[in-house]
Enzyme design. Structure first.
Site, short mmCIF file in Angstrom:
data_model
loop_
_atom_site.label_atom_id
_atom_site.label_comp_id
_atom_site.label_asym_id
_atom_site.label_seq_id
_atom_site.Cartn_x
_atom_site.Cartn_y
_atom_site.Cartn_z
N ALA A 123 0.75 -1.23 0.11
CA ALA A 123 -0.03 0.00 0.13
C ALA A 123 0.92 1.33 0.08
O ALA A 123 1.41 1.82 1.02
CB ALA A 123 -1.02 -0.06 1.00
N LEU A 124 1.17 1.61 -1.35
CA LEU A 124 1.91 2.98 -1.61
C LEU A 124 1.00 4.14 -1.86
O LEU A 124 1.16 5.09 -1.43
CB LEU A 124 3.15 2.73 -2.30
CG LEU A 124 4.09 3.64 -2.75
CD1 LEU A 124 4.98 4.14 -1.62
CD2 LEU A 124 5.19 3.38 -3.61
N GLN A 337 -4.87 -6.31 -34.96
CA GLN A 337 -4.92 -5.91 -36.13
C GLN A 337 -4.91 -7.41 -37.24
O GLN A 337 -5.49 -7.62 -38.01
CB GLN A 337 -3.63 -4.99 -36.49
CG GLN A 337 -3.94 -4.41 -37.72
CD GLN A 337 -4.93 -3.29 -37.81
OE1 GLN A 337 -5.46 -3.01 -36.71
NE2 GLN A 337 -5.33 -2.71 -38.96
N GLU A 364 3.10 -0.41 -11.08
CA GLU A 364 4.67 -0.32 -10.55
C GLU A 364 5.56 0.63 -11.41
O GLU A 364 6.55 0.49 -11.42
CB GLU A 364 5.15 -1.73 -10.72
CG GLU A 364 4.30 -2.82 -9.87
CD GLU A 364 5.04 -4.03 -9.44
OE1 GLU A 364 6.40 -4.30 -9.35
OE2 GLU A 364 4.32 -4.99 -9.07
N GLY A 365 5.10 1.61 -11.58
CA GLY A 365 5.76 2.91 -12.21
C GLY A 365 5.40 2.93 -13.78
O GLY A 365 5.56 2.16 -14.44
N1 COS Z 1 16.66 1.78 -4.32
C1 COS Z 1 17.06 2.45 -2.91
N2 COS Z 1 16.97 3.67 -2.61
C2 COS Z 1 16.18 4.50 -3.49
C3 COS Z 1 16.02 3.89 -4.74
C4 COS Z 1 15.98 2.64 -5.00
N3 COS Z 1 15.70 2.26 -6.13
N4 COS Z 1 15.23 5.04 -5.28
C5 COS Z 1 15.42 6.16 -4.56
N5 COS Z 1 15.89 6.06 -3.40
C6 COS Z 1 16.07 6.62 -2.26
C7 COS Z 1 17.10 7.82 -2.66
O1 COS Z 1 18.40 7.37 -2.67
C8 COS Z 1 16.77 8.85 -1.59
O2 COS Z 1 17.32 8.73 -0.44
P1 COS Z 1 18.15 9.50 0.26
O3 COS Z 1 17.35 10.83 0.35
O4 COS Z 1 18.71 9.02 1.42
O5 COS Z 1 19.02 10.00 -0.73
C9 COS Z 1 15.20 8.74 -1.44
O6 COS Z 1 14.96 7.27 -1.91
C10 COS Z 1 14.24 9.65 -2.28
O7 COS Z 1 14.69 9.41 -3.65
P2 COS Z 1 14.34 10.46 -4.91
O8 COS Z 1 14.90 11.80 -4.25
O9 COS Z 1 14.80 9.88 -6.08
O10 COS Z 1 12.80 10.58 -4.70
P3 COS Z 1 11.84 11.20 -5.75
O11 COS Z 1 10.71 11.70 -4.87
O12 COS Z 1 12.52 12.11 -6.52
O13 COS Z 1 11.12 9.97 -6.53
C11 COS Z 1 10.46 8.35 -8.05
C12 COS Z 1 11.54 9.10 -6.91
C13 COS Z 1 10.10 9.18 -8.79
C14 COS Z 1 11.46 7.35 -8.74
C15 COS Z 1 9.60 7.47 -7.07
O14 COS Z 1 8.61 8.24 -6.61
C16 COS Z 1 8.71 6.49 -7.95
O15 COS Z 1 9.19 5.45 -8.38
N6 COS Z 1 7.42 6.86 -8.26
C17 COS Z 1 6.71 5.75 -8.72
C18 COS Z 1 5.84 4.94 -7.83
C19 COS Z 1 5.44 3.79 -8.36
O16 COS Z 1 5.88 3.09 -8.84
N7 COS Z 1 4.21 3.58 -7.98
C20 COS Z 1 3.55 2.59 -8.49
C21 COS Z 1 2.72 1.89 -7.55
S1 COS Z 1 3.17 0.90 -6.25
S2 COS Z 1 2.78 -0.91 -6.98
#
Ligand code: COS
Length: 383
Positions: A123-124, A337, A364-365
């Site tokens: 739950a994200l 098609q 999942e993104g």
């Molecule tokens: N593994 C480990 N840590 C990670 C990581 C990864 N793959 N990606 C990011 N982090 C960490 C970063 O290192 C950062 O930590 P620090 O602050 O300690 O350096 C923290 O998480 C925040 O990362 P970031 O600054 O990149 O966050 P953002 O808010 O810019 O967003 C995205 C990152 C957009 C990539 C993220 O919000 C995302 O994946 N969004 C999509 C969500 C999703 O897939 N939802 C689908 C529904 S869930 S099934």
């Protein structure tokens, strides 16, 4: 990494047979009833499918990532709803506990997830926080030896069936971004937890999503994943890295199924006095699809092997998810098609698959989030 080729081949042959003999014949029933027959769920349990990706120490099959994607290629040849039934236990519904949980948390929950006794959910997402996951507002306030959760989670896969939820919530309101987020294991039946009505989706009937509401929901402090506040967002991202690779394998397997159906149709269907497969314009669609599936398969296997070697595969997982999900959409379109008018009516599986696979480019993104993850990493390494 493949540990024992012979054992793996037996497993792959078993799954292939299960898909052909049990899952494919039930696809229409699942679409009509929006439910997986209990007998099929029981067989999945007996085959160990709920615990493919969980270590043997917790009762799972302990597959490596390479082995897991090979199984996923096979499973995905049936309607995605079947895979979704076992998907969260192996992936987003268990991996947070496996990757970052305490030994007690692992011992308590993983064996029940591996056996399929309970279903796990992740739950994200929230009504106001989708791609921008770090902006989530569900709160978790410490109250003695409990946390009190408030908020709503949205589109939660397997929520209606779930026995436990991995819930990302903000423990520190003063930190707006990722650093204020913690991850919890929340049991169904916790006071204050309720699940909304099942969402009416475009496709993937038989796989359910719903809202999950937390109204002063009390969760024991012992259920804070890893026993640490503020690292829940990172846990979620690690879970998604792995999940994205698994979904890429699913996209590849599903594309293969659609192409197999379209090829059979093209060979059987006659127009202008010959099978339509003889026409070069149809052949181009077949060949382009075959080529792209091969490319996705190669990418997924490479990334899986790298993960087994201990490499950080965040970027590779996003490359795979981006390419494989978009590829799957293109293959679905071509396969409709090739079927012509028959592809637009529900007598043929392709009409259903065309709707089912649309989700791959979103969950999942989204594809755009994968692009962002890839490009950001490139820019970081250049500067
Ligand atoms: N593994 C480990 N840590 C990670 C990581 C990864 N793959 N990606 C990011 N982090 C960490 C970063 O290192 C950062 O930590 P620090 O602050 O300690 O350096 C923290 O998480 C925040 O990362 P970031 O600054 O990149 O966050 P953002 O808010 O810019 O967003 C995205 C990152 C957009 C990539 C993220 O919000 C995302 O994946 N969004 C999509 C969500 C999703 O897939 N939802 C689908 C529904 S869930 S099934």
């Amino acid at each position: 990494m493949i540990r024992d080729r012979e054992t793996l081949n037996v497993l792959l042959a078993t799954v292939r047979r299960f898909v052909d003999e049990r899952l494919v014949p039930h696809e229409q029933q699942v679409a009509d009833t929006d439910a997986i027959p209990q007998a099929i769920v029981d067989e999945m349990r007996e085959l160990g499918l709920f615990g493919l990706a969980l270590p043997e120490a917790y009762g799972g099959l302990g597959l490596t990532m390479e082995e897991e994607v090979l199984v996923a290629f096979e499973l995905a040849r049936a309607s995605p709803a079947f895979r979704s039934t076992i998907g969260t236990n192996n992936g987003i519904g268990s991996q947070g506990i496996l990757i970052d949980g305490t030994p007690e948390q692992k011992q308590r929950w993983l064996p029940r997830l591996a056996s399929g006794e309970i279903v796990g959910a992740f739950a994200l997402t929230e009504p106001g926080s989708g791609s921008d996951a770090a902006s989530l507002t569900t709160s978790a306030r410490r109250d003695g030896d409990h946390y009190v959760l408030n908020g709503t989670k949205r589109f939660i896969t397997n929520a209606p069936e779930a026995g436990i939820f991995t819930v990302m919530a903000r423990t520190d309101a003063a930190i707006a971004g990722a650093g204020g987020i913690s991850a919890f294991i929340v049991e169904r039946g916790s006071p204050g937890l309720s699940v909304g009505r099942i969402d009416r989706k475009m496709g993937q009937r038989g796989s359910h999503t719903a809202d999950v509401h937390f109204d002063d929901c009390r969760v024991p402090a012992a259920n804070l994943i890893g026993g640490r506040e503020g690292v829940g967002f990172r846990t979620a991202m690690k879970v998604l890295d792995r999940g994205r690779l698994h979904i890429s394998a699913i996209c590849t397997g599903t594309a293969q199924r659609m192409l197999d159906d379209a090829l059979r149709y093209a060979v059987d269907r006659r127009q202008f006095g010959q099978p339509i497969a003889e026409f070069q314009l149809v052949q181009a669609m077949l060949a382009d699809s075959r080529t792209e599936i091969y490319a996705a398969r190669s990418m997924v296997l490479d990334a899986a092997r790298r993960r087994d070697d201990g490499d950080d595969i965040t970027v590779e997982a996003s490359c795979c998810k981006l390419f494989a999900s978009e590829m799957c959409g293109r293959v679905a379109d071509r396969c409709v098609q090739i079927h012509g008018g028959a592809g637009y009516v529900s007598d043929h599986a392709i009409e259903r698959f065309y709707r089912d696979v649309r989700l791959f480019r979103i969950y999942e993104g989204t594809s755009q989030i994968q692009q962002l993850v890839i490009a950001r990493a490139m820019i970081r390494s250049a500067s």
